[in-house]
Structure formats: C-alpha cells, structure tokens
Design a protein around this motif. Sequence first.
Motif, PDB file in Angstrom:
ATOM      1  N   MET A 178      59.931  77.507  73.793  1.00 55.98           N
ATOM      2  CA  MET A 178      59.818  76.156  73.245  1.00 55.98           C
ATOM      3  C   MET A 178      60.911  75.909  72.197  1.00 55.98           C
ATOM      4  N   ASN A 211      63.856  77.332  71.978  1.00 58.03           N
ATOM      5  CA  ASN A 211      65.161  77.180  72.620  1.00 58.03           C
ATOM      6  C   ASN A 211      65.327  75.800  73.232  1.00 58.03           C
ATOM      7  N   ARG A 212      64.214  75.242  73.740  1.00 58.31           N
ATOM      8  CA  ARG A 212      64.284  73.897  74.315  1.00 58.31           C
ATOM      9  C   ARG A 212      64.577  72.869  73.234  1.00 58.31           C
ATOM     10  N   ARG A 252      68.600  73.068  71.682  1.00 59.59           N
ATOM     11  CA  ARG A 252      69.643  73.253  72.689  1.00 59.59           C
ATOM     12  C   ARG A 252      71.019  73.312  72.046  1.00 59.59           C
ATOM     13  N   LYS A 288      70.155  82.222  70.966  1.00 56.35           N
ATOM     14  CA  LYS A 288      68.803  81.988  71.495  1.00 56.35           C
ATOM     15  C   LYS A 288      67.804  82.601  70.553  1.00 56.35           C
TER      16      LYS A 288
END
Lengths: 269, 297
Positions: free
Chosen positions: A253, A255-256, A259, A268
């Motif tokens: 979540m 990393n989303r 971005r 990351k």
Amino acid sequence: MEASWWKNRKFWLMWAGYTGAVVLWYASVKWLPIESFNRLPDPWTVVWEWFNPNPAFGISIFTPNYYVHILYSVYRATSAFALAVLLGVPLGILMGWNRTFNAYASALVGFLRPVPPLAWVPLAILIFPGIEIAVIFVTFLVAFFATVMNTYVGVKSIDPDYFRAAASLGSKPRDVLRHVIIPGALPNIFTGLQIAMGAAWFSLAAGEMIAAQYGLGFLIFEAYNLIQFPTIVIGMATLGIAGFISSAGIRVMGNRLMRWREQSFGLKG
Amino acid sequence: MTAKLHVLSSETNGESQAAMAPRPKEGHLSIENVSKTYDPEGARVVALHNCSVEIAPGDFLAIVGPSGCGKSTLMNIIAGFDNVTEGRVLLDGQLLATPTSPPKPGSDRVVVFQNGALFPWKTVLENVMYGPLVQHKMTRAEAEERAMDLLAKCGGLDKVAASYPPQLSSGMQRRVEIVRALINEPKILLLDEPFRAMDTVSKTTMHQHLLQMYRTCRKTIVFITHDLEEAIYLADKVIVMTSRPGTIKSTIIVNLPRPRTPEMMLSTDYLALKAQAIASVHEEAKKAFERGEREHA
C-alpha cells in the motif's frame, strides 16, 4: 543480466536461510544432548500435525477451530491497528505541525509510551466491560505510540523550504496539510505503520495468553498447559505468517501511495 | 548605449528614496530604513541595519554580498517569511512589513529557493498547477493549459511535465520552479541564489534562460547572489551589501543594453562596471578581514 543474477542470488540465499533454520531446529531437537530440547517436536512432526485431517491434538488446517483462533486474532489485531492509525496519525501530525500542541502532548506521550503494554492488562480488564475490549486496547496502545512517534518525526523531517514555498504560492493551512505535510511525512508514517503492525501482533499474542478464550496467543498458551508441543509450534508459525502478510500488505500500500519515490529514486518501502 | 556607473552612499540613497512616492504601476517595491535584529533581548544579532532600496516596476535588482551580510534576511522580509524590527516595506504603496505586523507571505511575491523547493511528490505539471489551484484562480483544465503553455515557452519543459522533479537535472528543476512562480502572475519574483550550486557552463545557460523569461514575462525581479559578475550581467541595478551589521554599501546602476548576450561580458562597458564594483567590494572585504585579524589577535 546483472539484475537477474542478483535476483537469483537473493532467492538462493533466502532458501539457504530457511533450510539452515530447519536443519538447526532438527539438529538441536534430535542430536543435542539436552533433555528439555529432546522433548520438543522436530519439523516433520509439526508439519505432519499441521496438515493432518485427524490431528493428534485437535488443531490442524482441517479443523474449523484453527480458523476460529485465526479469525479472532486477525479481528483484534486489525481493529486495534485501524484504531491506532485513525487516532495516531492525526495526533502525530498535530504534534509535528503545532509547537504549542506538541508542548502539551509530548510530555504525556513521553510518559505513557515506556509503560510496557502488559502492565496495562489488569487496569484494562478493570476499566473495560469485557475481556475482548481489554485485549484490543492493550494491542492498540503499542501500535498507537509507534504510529504517533513516526508520524511526528515524519512531519518534523520535512524540509522547511517546502512550507515556505507552499506559503509563497498562496496555500491555506488545509492545503499545507494535504499537499505538504501528508505526502512529506508519508515515508515515515509507513515505516511507523509497519513497526506498529509488528508491535500489535506482539502485544496481541501476549494479551491473549493472559486474558482471552480464543485467538492464536490463547491457543499457544492452552497447548502449553496441556503439553501439546506441536500445537504450540503451529500457533507460533501461524502468528509469524499473519505478521508477515500484514507487513507485506502495508508495504504494498505504501509503495502505491508513494510512486514518486519509486520513479525518482528506485526506492521501495 | 554607454554604461554609466553610479556609486551612491547608502545614507543619501536611502533618504532620497524614502521620500519618493510609490509609482502606480504594479511591482513597485520600497524598502525604507529597514533594520532587523534577532533576539533583541538576548544575544542581539543585528542582521540588517537601516537598509533602503527603491525598485521600479519591472526592474531587475540584484543584491550581492558575502555570506552573512543579511541578503537572505532582506529577501525573507520581502517574501513575508520574517518581520522587520524597524522601518517598513511597501509594495505598490501597500504595507508589506512593519515592526508591528506579523509576516505575511503571498503569491504576489513568489520565491525561488536556493536549494530548490519543488514538491518531489508532485509531477512537474502538478507543481506548476499548484499555485492557481490552491488559490482557486483557475479551474483544473485552465491551470493545466496555462501550465503546459508556460512550460513549452520556457525551453520545451512541457516534455518533462509528467516527470517527478528528482528525475530532472538541477538546471531544469530551477527553470520549472521559476515557471511555477510565473504562473501566479506575481508582482515580484524573488530568486534566492538559484544558481549557486551549478557549474559555469550550466550557469551561463541558466542566465540565458532567465533573461529570456524576463524578456517575455517581465516582472520586478529581486535576485540574490554572491557572484558579482552574474549580478552585473543580469540586473539593471546592483546593490552591494556588507556584513556586521548588514548594510547597503553601494548601489550600481547597470546601463548595459538588453537583450544581454554572453559576449557582453567582454565589452569595455561591462568590464568598467565590474572593476568599480570590485573596488567597492574589495574595500569592504579588506575592512572585514582586518577586523577579523584584530578579533583573533
């Protein structure tokens, strides 16, 4: 070429780690000349019990009871974690944003944070109407402090020039919150959430051992009382898997939502 | 087409400008007898002492001086990040800063920062659209159109509109930041040593970009630098500041014609300006050096 080589190496190292751990376990149970170690189950016994339709001690992936314990623990951990995020992130943001508020809150947070979660159990049971809420409360506490502290540090670590730029471009406080503070603190917030989730599972298991009728912590403790060694290990391994999955979920979540970090720096979670 | 040099003392310059009425056109900045003291109760650090500057709408002012001369303090006061201890600052006759008013930043005086302050979590386009959107000056579609238009005009930056700032070179980032400021139609553009960390080649290119932007979207510019050559090359008026306390040592009027080209830096007019400016700075640097010697003796 190079990337796939690294990938392969990492993959093999990971498996070497797992295999090494299993071998060490097997060796210490079977070959170590210490009696208390020899009483413990070896890996095969645990796996045999775990995946057995007719388990010797009543708990395996084929028994509904196993899932009742898991569901209880997941429900408690999730609700405690959700509450910690809902309350901890805004509190941490306020503390980082407003010096006056921080002066009020930081003393209290600094005093309450070092109290070990288990020390809260008796008081929690006396305060709350039911053991269920008491266990969730204790789980919530550790997750809450981890979330507050990391959110606070996250806000504090934002470059002051971003605040000045935002002010210079005509931002109102809610724009600063939405466009500077939240995205700027997000990397630290997510680090905090991962720590919070780990801490939540940790204190949940402990809380369930002391005061609960279901849950993985309770399962482990009950199996201990009944001297069901394989079930103890099944409970522990299930907790490990649940903790790993929830941490991975938070990472995905994060990393989303971030971005830009991945695209800019290849970072990351 | 000849360049003239006027070196005025800060005292006479300050007084004559303080008496001047502000002009009606937008972007007229008056800094009147401004002093700034940090921690007046305790350590008393005088950052600025009795500084007066008058800048006409659309003029390019450069402020030069060594580190710690108070040029950033002066910029912070104009930007509304800091207040004054004495004196006042007016923009088009409106009070910007007085000793009693709290600092008030605004989009009529947008700052471009020394280390860059593009939001790294927003794309280039989102960064540029930010000002008009938070001020509700444009709809999203209008802001996007205007942003793309400005980015395209400023050396084809529209090609990197979807990129995140850390993916761009520092020169490109700085140009995007200037575009992010320009879209707000500020009365003054404040540039705080924007090219400090750049190598000579990039710097020269950036000078051309900035001069181009200045020509097409002319605004009052306050440009802070420690580089005397850069200041003379870009500005209409150069203020030389000295430290301890920060005061205006001299004002140099640069009458070099526009458009300015890099070749101009070899012209006799430019070199004459530079020589006299250096003389004025050198005198002060020598004094500071001697003062330092005595302090350590």
